[in-house]
Enzyme design. Structure first.
Site, short mmCIF file in Angstrom:
data_model
loop_
_atom_site.label_atom_id
_atom_site.label_comp_id
_atom_site.label_asym_id
_atom_site.label_seq_id
_atom_site.Cartn_x
_atom_site.Cartn_y
_atom_site.Cartn_z
N ASP A 43 -51.65 -27.50 2.26
CA ASP A 43 -50.61 -28.49 1.98
C ASP A 43 -50.40 -28.63 0.47
O ASP A 43 -51.37 -28.72 -0.30
CB ASP A 43 -51.04 -29.83 2.59
CG ASP A 43 -50.04 -30.93 2.33
OD1 ASP A 43 -48.93 -30.86 2.87
OD2 ASP A 43 -50.38 -31.87 1.58
N GLU A 45 -48.25 -23.77 1.29
CA GLU A 45 -47.00 -24.51 1.17
C GLU A 45 -46.69 -24.49 -0.33
O GLU A 45 -47.31 -25.23 -1.09
CB GLU A 45 -47.14 -25.95 1.66
CG GLU A 45 -45.83 -26.72 1.58
CD GLU A 45 -45.97 -28.19 1.96
OE1 GLU A 45 -45.00 -28.75 2.51
OE2 GLU A 45 -47.03 -28.77 1.70
#
Length: 715
Positions: free
Chosen positions: A356, A392
């Site tokens: 993330d 990401e």
């Protein structure tokens, strides 16, 4: 030292123990405890009995700022925490607070809850004054760490370990997948055991999914501000326990039971040939900004674990929008991250990670640096470097959007694929060239770093944003249920409601929405790269226009499994397209197309772009600002397959005809150099994609408005 009326002294033996491994480690006879803190002046291990009684054990052994001891009488199930004594000097980044029972950063299991009591905060968050701590004891109001039994019968477990080009990822939420599943027993719904239920695994296997990507399962906490509004941190991007499976997803209440239940889930997925990928959040922690709770890192060694503002060490650098950022430059923070990754691979048997806001991990000073220490460590690690690593590739800081800029070992969520495919099918102008690049694996982003098409994790929909059904049903977000006056969530969604906002009974609008859903799914699954589906999109899951259900632990965000029957045609369509991809190597090439003849003296190339009239695309055609239709010939000949030891194999060739116009388009099939006859194997005008139409070379085929047809060269 904070006083507590139920505190006692330890009377059993205490041995020196070892500084490594960090955390609590049970060896069959006793438990070694080890905690890093450079800021500490003294550390107490606090053993918590079932009745809440606290027994404190001073850790007198210190090696390289690691405090440790071995307690021969401590066994799995023992709850514990730490009290760290040291300076409180926020202006210099020091926030030691012995009144707080602190969780172990290396804890492998946790028990209890955070009750929101003011004692969880070193200072009064309402006053905004963090100069003096309150001294309130958090024992009884915070979670505790649990010593686990590390032994588990993995039987003959083997990781599937599929290469990227053979991978189909399914992003899912542990609770959301099974909270309402009728075939899963009620006591297992929303748990690891429920996710491993045969009914769920059979559904995924039937779709052709090869990897499930789980939204955060590291132990996380619920934000106080959400709890006050009657909401919860549903997504789980508020973690603090980087080695512990979230206890709220365990079907058993016994402390530490989540560990064995998670392992059993992984074993079940592996038996079905499905890899398990974890969405991990190493960019920040649940402690928030300088007014957040003191539950772990802040009270242990604030300046070591967090990125502090250079000119103002009382505050945190925030590249994540959550109030803090972990300091991936510090050796002990890097060690924690790497130890966590290795633990999940070696002990929990997971097969990869999606990072993330990964750009935050790449920040050496302020800029994103793909040669940062974190990437160096991953590159040389013999364990972590061998599993799937998905970034990401952005954060909220300046220069954080880094799609295409990660090192060669990494794959990336391709945000440009998402945006381009959305724009193309909603009819935006000037997208043909970009669309063609994304369809063929985004070589412009990945080839320069030696990566292959599989480096592009292609997605159109993910957990963050509209579902696929909502993408074709809403122009605007509808997040009123979140209690933020619809101000949260992305406002620019590249969505199109097909003429009516939200629910409608108009059969033409509904038919168009169905067709657009099929168009997007087919484009995703037949593009070069590694496709990722979002859970429930194969059955038309809706969040009723809410594009930010991070706080909605409710039927709004859960899977509605009745849709599997109501939208059975869409489920079958998804299966059909995944099968088409799986059965034909031309849709999952290991290498980028070259646009060159396959054999010497042959004019047929591995790829050719055509106008609807069957002619080669010209620069003028590509530059047309309003071009919304094109065809592409993909040759299945000469594809090197790894299981064929690099031999050239002959596979099927295909012609894909894309029409994003609002009217039908007549496509002329290529001449006999490409094929003598074509069979239509997929037509998005059909509810299930079914078609068996035959078209001879040079003849025409009509592709309906906003539709896609796939033709295979007849054998």
């Amino acid at each position: 030292m904070a006083e507590n009326s139920s505190t006692s002294e330890w009377s059993s033996p205490v041995w020196p123990g070892n500084a490594y491994p960090l955390g609590s480690t049970y060896d069959g006879a006793g438990t070694n405890f080890s905690l890093f803190s450079e800021a500490a002046e003294a550390v107490e291990l606090c053993l918590i009995a079932k009745d809440g009684t606290e027994t404190r054990v001073p850790l007198d052994e210190v090696d390289g700022y690691v405090w440790h001891a071995y307690l021969p009488s401590v066994v799995p199930g023992q709850r514990y925490g730490y009290r760290v004594h040291g300076p409180w000097d926020p202006e210099n980044g020091l926030r030691c607070d012995a009144s707080k029972l602190l969780l172990d950063p290396y804890g492998k299991a946790f028990d209890g809850t955070f009750d929101g009591d003011a004692s969880l905060f070193s200072c009064d968050p309402l006053s905004g004054d963090d100069r003096e701590p309150t001294g309130a004891d958090s024992l009884g109001h915070t979670m505790t760490t649990v010593v686990i039994n590390p032994y588990f019968d993995w039987a003959s477990d083997r990781a599937p370990r599929r290469p990227y080009h053979e991978t189909v990822i399914y992003e899912a939420h542990v609770k959301g997948m099974t909270a309402t599943h009728p075939a899963v027993p009620e006591d297992l719904r929303g748990t690891y055991a429920g996710l491993a239920h045969p009914a769920v695994i059979d559904h995924l296997s039937g779709l052709g999914v090869t990897a499930i990507e789980l939204m955060p399962v590291h132990q996380f906490m619920h934000d106080r501000i959400l709890l006050d509004r009657g909401l919860r941190n549903y997504w789980g991007y508020n973690t603090f326990g980087f080695l512990a499976p979230h206890t709220g997803y365990s079907s058993a209440a016994k402390p530490g039971a989540a560990v064995s239940e998670f392992k059993a889930m992984v074993r079940s997925f592996h038996e079905a040939g499905i890899e398990v990928i974890l969405d991990v959040v190493y960019n920040h922690t649940a402690e928030g900004n300088h007014l957040g709770p003191t539950i772990c890192f802040r009270g242990i060694d604030n300046a070591a674990y967090y990125r502090l503002v250079d000119e103002d060490a009382a505050h945190y650098m925030d590249y994540t929008g959550t109030g803090n950022s972990l300091d991936a430059r510090h050796p002990h923070t890097l060690q924690l991250i790497m130890d966590s990754l290795r633990y999940w691979v070696t002990e929990m048997h997971v097969d990869g990670f999606r990072f993330d806001l990964a750009s935050t991990l790449a920040r050496e000073l302020h800029d994103v640096d793909r040669l940062s220490a974190f990437f160096d460590l991953v590159q040389q690690d013999p364990i972590v470097s061998q599993v799937k690593l998905i970034a990401e590739p952005w954060d909220v800081g300046e220069g954080g959007y880094q799609v295409g800029n990660f090192p060669g070992l990494w794959t990336e969520w391709n945000g440009k694929f998402r945006d381009t495919v959305r724009d193309y099918w909603r009819g935006e102008p000037s997208t043909l060239g970009e669309f063609a690049s994304r369809l063929t694996g985004s070589s412009d982003l990945y080839e320069a770093t030696g990566r292959r098409p599989g480096a592009s994790i292609n997605f159109v929909v993910a957990h963050d944003g509209f579902t696929l059904r909502d993408l074709v049903s809403y122009d605007e977000k509808h997040n009123e249920a979140n209690g933020e006056d619809n101000n949260d969530g992305e406002s620019y969604n590249r969505s199109w409601n097909c003429g009516v906002e939200g629910p409608t009974d108009d059969p033409e609008v509904l038919a168009l929405r169905d067709r657009q859903s099929r168009n997007i799914l087919a484009t995703l699954l037949l593009s070069q790269g590694t496709p990722m589906l979002a859970h429930g999109d194969e059955m038309g899951r809706t969040q009723h226009g809410n594009n930010n259900v991070y706080c909605q632990d409710s039927e709004l965000s859960w899977m509605d499994w009745s849709l599997a029957d109501a939208n059975a045609a869409l489920v079958e369509f998804t299966r059909r397209v995944v099968r088409l991809r799986t059965d034909n190597p031309v849709f999952r090439r290991r290498r980028f197309f070259e646009g060159k003849p396959i054999r010497s003296g042959d004019q047929t190339r591995d790829i050719a772009w055509l106008t609807p009239s069957g002619e080669e695309m010209t620069p003028e055609d590509w530059d047309s600002g309003f071009g919304r239709s094109l065809a592409v010939f993909l040759s299945g000949e000469g594809i090197p397959e790894p299981d064929q030891r690099g031999e050239r194999v002959v596979g099927d060739s295909f012609l894909l005809c894309f029409n994003a116009h609002d009217g039908p388009i007549v496509f002329v099939t290529p001449d006999t150099d490409h094929a003598h006859e074509w069979t239509v194997v997929l037509d998005t005008e059909s509810a299930t994609g079914d078609s068996d139409a035959i078209v001879v070379a040079g003849a025409s085929i009509t592709v309906g408005p906003r539709a896609l047809a796939v033709l295979r060269r007849s054998r």
